[in-house]
Design an enzyme around this catalytic site. Structure first.
Site, PDB file in Angstrom:
ATOM      1  N   ARG A 199      20.370 -12.269  37.163  1.00 43.77           N
ATOM      2  CA  ARG A 199      21.306 -11.804  35.862  1.00 43.77           C
ATOM      3  C   ARG A 199      22.334 -12.609  35.712  1.00 43.77           C
ATOM      4  NH1 ARG A 199      16.743 -10.553  34.093  1.00 43.77           N
ATOM      5  NH2 ARG A 199      16.284  -8.283  33.762  1.00 43.77           N
ATOM      6  N   HIS A 225      16.178 -18.344  29.972  1.00 44.46           N
ATOM      7  CA  HIS A 225      15.677 -17.123  30.528  1.00 44.46           C
ATOM      8  C   HIS A 225      14.210 -16.878  30.181  1.00 44.46           C
ATOM      9  CE1 HIS A 225      16.711 -12.555  31.239  1.00 44.46           C
ATOM     10  NE2 HIS A 225      15.270 -12.995  31.751  1.00 44.46           N
TER      11      HIS A 225
HETATM   12  P1  NDP Z   1      13.478  -6.063  43.834  1.00 43.24           P
HETATM   13  O1  NDP Z   1      13.755  -4.487  43.628  1.00 43.24           O
HETATM   14  O2  NDP Z   1      11.991  -6.121  44.221  1.00 43.24           O
HETATM   15  O3  NDP Z   1      14.305  -6.725  44.878  1.00 43.24           O
HETATM   16  C1  NDP Z   1      15.640  -6.802  44.909  1.00 43.24           C
HETATM   17  C2  NDP Z   1      16.345  -7.308  45.878  1.00 43.24           C
HETATM   18  O4  NDP Z   1      17.844  -7.242  45.750  1.00 43.24           O
HETATM   19  C3  NDP Z   1      15.970  -6.441  47.324  1.00 43.24           C
HETATM   20  O5  NDP Z   1      15.805  -7.340  48.363  1.00 43.24           O
HETATM   21  C4  NDP Z   1      17.356  -5.773  47.511  1.00 43.24           C
HETATM   22  O6  NDP Z   1      17.589  -5.462  48.783  1.00 43.24           O
HETATM   23  C5  NDP Z   1      18.579  -6.733  46.902  1.00 43.24           C
HETATM   24  N1  NDP Z   1      19.706  -6.434  46.624  1.00 43.24           N
HETATM   25  C6  NDP Z   1      19.836  -5.228  45.754  1.00 43.24           C
HETATM   26  N2  NDP Z   1      21.275  -4.837  45.632  1.00 43.24           N
HETATM   27  C7  NDP Z   1      21.723  -5.721  46.574  1.00 43.24           C
HETATM   28  C8  NDP Z   1      23.121  -5.854  46.929  1.00 43.24           C
HETATM   29  N3  NDP Z   1      24.012  -5.105  46.577  1.00 43.24           N
HETATM   30  N4  NDP Z   1      23.463  -7.018  47.762  1.00 43.24           N
HETATM   31  C9  NDP Z   1      22.250  -7.598  48.686  1.00 43.24           C
HETATM   32  N5  NDP Z   1      21.048  -7.672  47.960  1.00 43.24           N
HETATM   33  C10 NDP Z   1      20.846  -6.326  47.098  1.00 43.24           C
HETATM   34  O7  NDP Z   1      13.491  -6.898  42.489  1.00 43.24           O
HETATM   35  P2  NDP Z   1      12.585  -8.118  41.959  1.00 43.24           P
HETATM   36  O8  NDP Z   1      12.278  -9.055  42.983  1.00 43.24           O
HETATM   37  O9  NDP Z   1      11.342  -7.604  41.252  1.00 43.24           O
HETATM   38  O10 NDP Z   1      13.480  -8.718  40.868  1.00 43.24           O
HETATM   39  C11 NDP Z   1      14.884  -9.173  41.157  1.00 43.24           C
HETATM   40  C12 NDP Z   1      15.576  -9.552  39.734  1.00 43.24           C
HETATM   41  O11 NDP Z   1      14.967 -10.954  39.207  1.00 43.24           O
HETATM   42  C13 NDP Z   1      15.422  -8.436  38.697  1.00 43.24           C
HETATM   43  O12 NDP Z   1      16.130  -7.417  38.805  1.00 43.24           O
HETATM   44  C14 NDP Z   1      15.713  -9.203  37.404  1.00 43.24           C
HETATM   45  O13 NDP Z   1      17.065  -9.263  37.346  1.00 43.24           O
HETATM   46  C15 NDP Z   1      15.095 -10.775  37.775  1.00 43.24           C
HETATM   47  N6  NDP Z   1      14.271 -11.379  37.028  1.00 43.24           N
HETATM   48  C16 NDP Z   1      14.574 -12.422  36.311  1.00 43.24           C
HETATM   49  C17 NDP Z   1      13.647 -13.019  35.650  1.00 43.24           C
HETATM   50  C18 NDP Z   1      13.827 -14.071  34.660  1.00 43.24           C
HETATM   51  O14 NDP Z   1      12.911 -14.666  34.143  1.00 43.24           O
HETATM   52  N7  NDP Z   1      14.861 -14.940  35.016  1.00 43.24           N
HETATM   53  C19 NDP Z   1      12.313 -12.425  35.738  1.00 43.24           C
HETATM   54  C20 NDP Z   1      11.957 -11.429  36.611  1.00 43.24           C
HETATM   55  C21 NDP Z   1      12.675 -10.733  37.450  1.00 43.24           C
HETATM   56  P3  NDP Z   1      16.865  -4.256  49.539  1.00 43.24           P
HETATM   57  O15 NDP Z   1      15.540  -5.125  49.784  1.00 43.24           O
HETATM   58  O16 NDP Z   1      17.542  -4.203  50.709  1.00 43.24           O
HETATM   59  O17 NDP Z   1      16.616  -3.104  48.594  1.00 43.24           O
HETATM   60  C1  OXD Z   2      12.861  -9.414  33.997  1.00 38.83           C
HETATM   61  C2  OXD Z   2      13.140 -10.904  33.269  1.00 38.83           C
HETATM   62  O1  OXD Z   2      13.514  -8.933  34.456  1.00 38.83           O
HETATM   63  O2  OXD Z   2      12.151 -11.511  32.418  1.00 38.83           O
HETATM   64  O3  OXD Z   2      11.467  -9.225  34.064  1.00 38.83           O
HETATM   65  O4  OXD Z   2      14.332 -10.927  33.152  1.00 38.83           O
END
Ligand code: NDP
Ligand code: OXD
Length: 316
Positions: free
Chosen positions: A231, A279
């Protein structure tokens, strides 16, 4: 006599694909669905809804939805809903998991390969009919740091190994997520120092907002690249521009921004060391999201726990 099980009364709110979602569900026998494309049409249909499928939803309507039990977000990230105070804590928020890893990996590798293989330069040479050989760089042997080793981060990590990269991963609750080297939230500086490519795949939460600040940027190698597909608000954009201008890192590849669409006045559009993509790193395809929504409707009908329920305290 026991009440027959039925699907939840569902409102689908989506500006372009609401009806397509409804049609896909109808084809699977889910008919108690209202498809809404425009904000102003939501008010009259909300009162009876037991479930909502949406990307974002007008928060002022939640107090008028006494039957609402769960929300299926049609995306992986839930930052726009998770902190909504108007949304009762008894309402579960589900996110989408599964279809994004492949796309995200292709986004990251197309952009990284474009840099190391000099694709822009090659296209310019071709346009000028110039035969000029040079030695391209390589991803092989370099370190990809992935901040956020969740569903998507782990999918990217698997592809990185196939390119001969070493994967360093940073996450919140564990350092044992299958990376070659794991880092925790107290180790941002060591993590940033260790990477040739630093890819942000973190959710936006109270803890992660602004995590890429001047201190972390100044720890990066002058040859390293930052990629952000998590994000926009993970990154202090002004600090990033300053860091690029003072050669603290080599460049940035950005798919997400603090303000979207990225305003024409943003210096990021024209910065020579910045690549902007709008995005689309991993998009929500209707067929994938409709299937995830359907699976949760079935679970709800059958009294089973919903999939991919967000921890609202944690924020993701
Ligand atoms: P998940 O919830 O599966 O993974 C999130 C990861 O971030 C986990 O490993 C988690 O740690 C880690 N995390 C959370 N908070 C912290 C912190 N404070 N410090 C360090 N690590 C942290 O999410 P996804 O992998 O499914 O998606 C991740 C993000 O990608 C989404 O939230 C979205 O914002 C973004 N996204 C963007 C897209 C785009 O097109 N640009 C498309 C899809 C997603 P832990 O394993 O320890 O819980
Ligand atoms: C998502 C994105 O969070 O597209 O899926 O950013």
């Amino acid at each position: 006599m026991a009440e027959a099980r039925r699907f939840a009364r569902l409102v689908i709110y989506h500006p372009t694909a609401a009806q397509e979602y409804a049609d896909r569900l109808a084809a699977k026998g889910v008919s108690d669905v209202v498809a809404v494309a425009r904000r102003e049409d939501l008010g009259p249909v909300c009162a009876d809804a037991e479930a909502v499928a949406c990307w974002d939803f007008p928060s002022e309507l939640f107090p008028k939805m006494p039957h609402l039990r769960w929300i299926q977000v049609l995306a992986a990230g839930v930052d726009h809903l998770v902190g909504t105070i108007e949304l009762s804590r008894r309402v579960q928020i589900c996110r989408a998991v599964g279809p994004f890893g492949d796309q995200m990996a292709e986004w990251a590798f197309s952009e990284m390969l474009a840099q190391v293989r000099g694709l822009d330069r090659l296209r310019r040479q071709q346009a000028a009919a110039t035969w000029k050989r040079f030695v391209p760089g390589s991803l092989s042997g370099s370190v990809l740091g992935i901040a956020g080793m969740g569903a998507i981060g782990q999918a990217v990590a698997r592809r990185a190994r196939a390119f001969g990269m070493t994967v360093h991963g940073l996450s919140r609750s564990t350092t044992d997520h299958g990376a070659d080297r794991g880092f925790g939230t107290g180790q941002w500086i060591e993590f940033a120092q260790s990477c040739d490519w630093l890819l942000l795949l973190l959710p936006l939460t109270a803890e992660t907002a602004g995590v890429i600040d001047q201190t972390v940027l100044s720890a990066m190698r002058p040859t390293a690249w930052l990629l952000n597909a998590g994000r926009g608000k993970l990154v202090d954009e002004a600090a990033l521009v300053a860091a690029l201008d003072s050669h603290q890192l080599a460049g940035a590849i950005l798919d997400v921004f603090a303000q979207e669409p990225l305003p024409p006045s943003s210096p990021l559009w024209r910065h020579p060391k910045v690549v902007v993509t709008p995005h689309l790193a991993a998009v929500s395809r209707v067929e994938d999201m409709a299937e995830i929504l359907y699976q949760n409707l079935v679970r709800d009908r059958d009294g089973e726990p919903l999939m991919n329920v967000v921890d609202r305290e944690r924020g993701y």
